[in-house]
Write an enzyme that holds these catalytic residues in place. Structure first.
Site, mmCIF file in Angstrom:
data_model
loop_
_atom_site.group_PDB
_atom_site.id
_atom_site.type_symbol
_atom_site.label_atom_id
_atom_site.label_comp_id
_atom_site.label_asym_id
_atom_site.label_seq_id
_atom_site.Cartn_x
_atom_site.Cartn_y
_atom_site.Cartn_z
ATOM 1 N N GLU A 119 4.361 -7.169 -4.735
ATOM 2 C CA GLU A 119 5.186 -6.755 -3.595
ATOM 3 C C GLU A 119 4.445 -7.149 -2.323
ATOM 4 O OE1 GLU A 119 5.565 -2.565 -4.109
ATOM 5 O OE2 GLU A 119 6.857 -2.726 -5.867
ATOM 6 N N GLU A 130 3.768 -7.801 1.426
ATOM 7 C CA GLU A 130 4.219 -7.385 2.748
ATOM 8 C C GLU A 130 3.745 -8.379 3.799
ATOM 9 O OE1 GLU A 130 4.001 -2.609 1.634
ATOM 10 O OE2 GLU A 130 2.410 -3.539 2.840
ATOM 11 N N GLU A 136 9.299 -2.585 6.513
ATOM 12 C CA GLU A 136 8.188 -1.784 6.005
ATOM 13 C C GLU A 136 7.757 -0.752 7.054
ATOM 14 O OE1 GLU A 136 6.187 -0.556 3.943
ATOM 15 O OE2 GLU A 136 6.985 -1.465 2.122
ATOM 16 N N HIS A 166 1.045 -4.500 -3.679
ATOM 17 C CA HIS A 166 1.044 -3.758 -4.938
ATOM 18 C C HIS A 166 1.503 -4.710 -6.041
ATOM 19 C CE1 HIS A 166 2.156 -0.222 -2.077
ATOM 20 N NE2 HIS A 166 0.870 -0.525 -2.001
ATOM 21 N N ARG A 207 0.764 7.977 -5.091
ATOM 22 C CA ARG A 207 0.609 6.663 -4.470
ATOM 23 C C ARG A 207 -0.726 6.509 -3.750
ATOM 24 N NH1 ARG A 207 5.719 3.843 -3.838
ATOM 25 N NH2 ARG A 207 7.348 5.016 -4.884
ATOM 26 N N GLU A 246 0.854 -0.429 -11.996
ATOM 27 C CA GLU A 246 0.936 -0.967 -10.635
ATOM 28 C C GLU A 246 -0.437 -0.841 -9.992
ATOM 29 O OE1 GLU A 246 2.974 0.110 -6.300
ATOM 30 O OE2 GLU A 246 3.466 1.281 -8.091
#
Length: 470
Positions: free
Chosen positions: A130, A132, A212, A269, A339, A358
């Site tokens: 993922e 960003e 984000e 991630h 998280r 993850e």
């Protein structure tokens, strides 16, 4: 796709050029083009020559000649070129021995896939990063003997809420509040959708796109998982598309982990799973529905996390994001929902096919071929040696008492520490000759001299604020 299919694709689209792309050691796509008449079936076996001494971290000047070998499976029509151009991702080989080049990151990734199969643990390692990024309007930076500065700007940034824009229409997301209000606060919905549509035309399966957390145009586009090498190819194409769409709109994009002070950085991630004969190896009856092998895989990642950081977080800027106490995943623990842990087990679905781990500390400055291969090798080392990851940590790590938090190990705090850790802990990477000693040594040498020392030798602008009057 065969070489004949590639030539047919070029002909059907009126291609006038063939563009050869390959990854350099740090992780940036390089390329050169030839007239389409120079692309023949034998090119896919004999290759095309170039100067390897000009590529960062590669050949010395006295042994500079290298060959690229195009991979026909990667052929596509470049969506950005004015003149129709067929694009091919290439592997690198030695022109004398015709052997794959040991420092070619794509070859290292291919070897990691082969090593997985050789163990009999599985036949496919799926990766789903993922990545960003920030979409910016302006960037300026310089460093010389007597000055040093950077300046970034975004029309969407909260620091422009008082700017005379004639008119200033407001709707600028505050720090840490960009996740995720609808337009007009989110001004990049259409641009991200344009990025997605081009990705889809180029064969990338996209699951979602959104703003984000940070102000100043931070975004994320999520790709569906793919086998390791294919996903590394896709991530490089992803970056290429995101940057070029932004360029068309007069914007610029950075995947730098921490370009904005006082707001969230850009992470990557990375979801990972192993499959065998079409079945998920990571599904089982253990913690969070994981198999014993999945837990051992986590044990391997946690054991080697500090040395992995040299590949997953390979810039000095990476550690401006990985700072304890600021919501960064620096704590080397695992959890089903927490998280704040370095490793999370997503619980969106109870399906065995969705079971994965993850890894949350990587960032998008990495070379994906090296980062994915290194994480796979660490996880496989965990499975081979049955490394127990310990108990899951489902408490909020940021609310733990200080004495309890001291018991939770943390990832390294600088690139220099990561390189020291890699120097001390890299035998797991050398299994199956996946990472050679030469490649590891060169990575450490390059990063120390070109990045760690380069930054250490220069005064920082903020040092003048802190120390000028002493």
């Amino acid at each position: 796709m065969t070489p004949k299919d590639v030539l047919k694709l070029a002909q059907e689209n009126g291609a006038v050029m063939a563009n050869f792309k390959f990854i350099d050691f740090p992780g940036v796509w390089q390329h050169f083009s030839v007239p389409i008449e120079e692309l023949k079936e034998e090119t896919f076996e004999e290759g095309a020559g170039f100067d390897g001494s000009s590529i960062r971290g590669w050949q010395a000047i006295h042994a500079s000649d290298m060959l690229i070998i195009p991979d026909p499976e990667t052929a596509m029509i470049d969506p950005f070129r004015q003149y129709p151009t067929i694009s091919l991702i290439c592997n690198i080989v030695d022109p004398i021995t015709k052997e794959p080049y040991s420092r070619d990151p794509r070859f290292i990734a291919q070897k990691s896939e082969q090593y997985l199969k050789s163990l009999g643990i599985g036949d496919t390692a799926y990766f789903g990063p993922e990545a960003e990024f920030f979409i910016l309007d302006d960037v300026r930076f310089d460093q010389n003997a007597q000055s040093g500065y950077y300046f970034i700007d975004s029309a969407e940034a909260i620091w422009n809420s008082g700017k005379e824009e004639n008119p200033n229409l407001g709707y600028k997301p505050r720090h840490k509040e960009g996740y995720f209000p609808v337009p007009p606060t989110d001004t990049y919905e259409d641009m991200r959708t344009e990025m997605v549509t081009i990705m889809q035309k180029c064969g990338i399966y996209v699951e979602a796109q959104h703003h984000e957390v940070a102000t100043a145009g931070q975004g994320e586009i999520d790709m569906r998982y793919s086998p390791l090498v294919k996903m590394a190819d896709n991530l490089m194409l992803f970056k290429y598309i995101v940057k070029n769409v932004a360029r068309v709109h007069g914007k610029t994009v950075t995947f730098m982990p921490k370009p904005v002070f006082g707001d969230n950085g850009s992470g990557m991630h990375t979801h990972q799973s192993i499959w065998k004969n079409g079945k998920p190896v990571f599904a089982g009856n253990g913690y969070a529905g994981l198999s014993e092998q999945a837990l051992y895989y986590i044990g391997g990642i946690l054991k080697h996390a500090k040395s992995l950081a040299a590949f997953t977080n390979p810039t000095t800027n990476s550690y401006k994001r990985l700072v304890p106490g600021f919501e960064a995943p620096v704590n080397l623990a695992y959890s089903a929902r927490n998280r704040s842990a370095a490793i999370r087990i997503p619980t969106y679905s109870a399906s065995p096919k969705a079971k994965r781990v993850e890894v949350r500390f990587p960032d998008p400055s990495c070379n994906p071929y090296l980062a994915f291969a290194a994480m796979l090798m660490a996880g496989l080392d965990g499975i081979e040696n049955k490394l127990d990851p310990g108990e899951a940590l489902d408490k909020d790590l940021y609310d733990l008492p200080p004495e309890e938090l001291l018991q939770v190990p943390q990832i390294v705090g600088s690139l220099e520490e990561a390189l020291d850790s890699l120097q001390a802990d890299h035998e797991y990477l050398k299994k199956g000759d996946v990472f050679t000693e030469d490649a590891i040594d060169k990575w450490i040498e390059y990063k120390r001299t070109a990045e760690v020392d380069a930054l250490r030798l220069r005064p920082h602008p903020y040092e003048f604020f802190m120390y000028f009057d002493i």
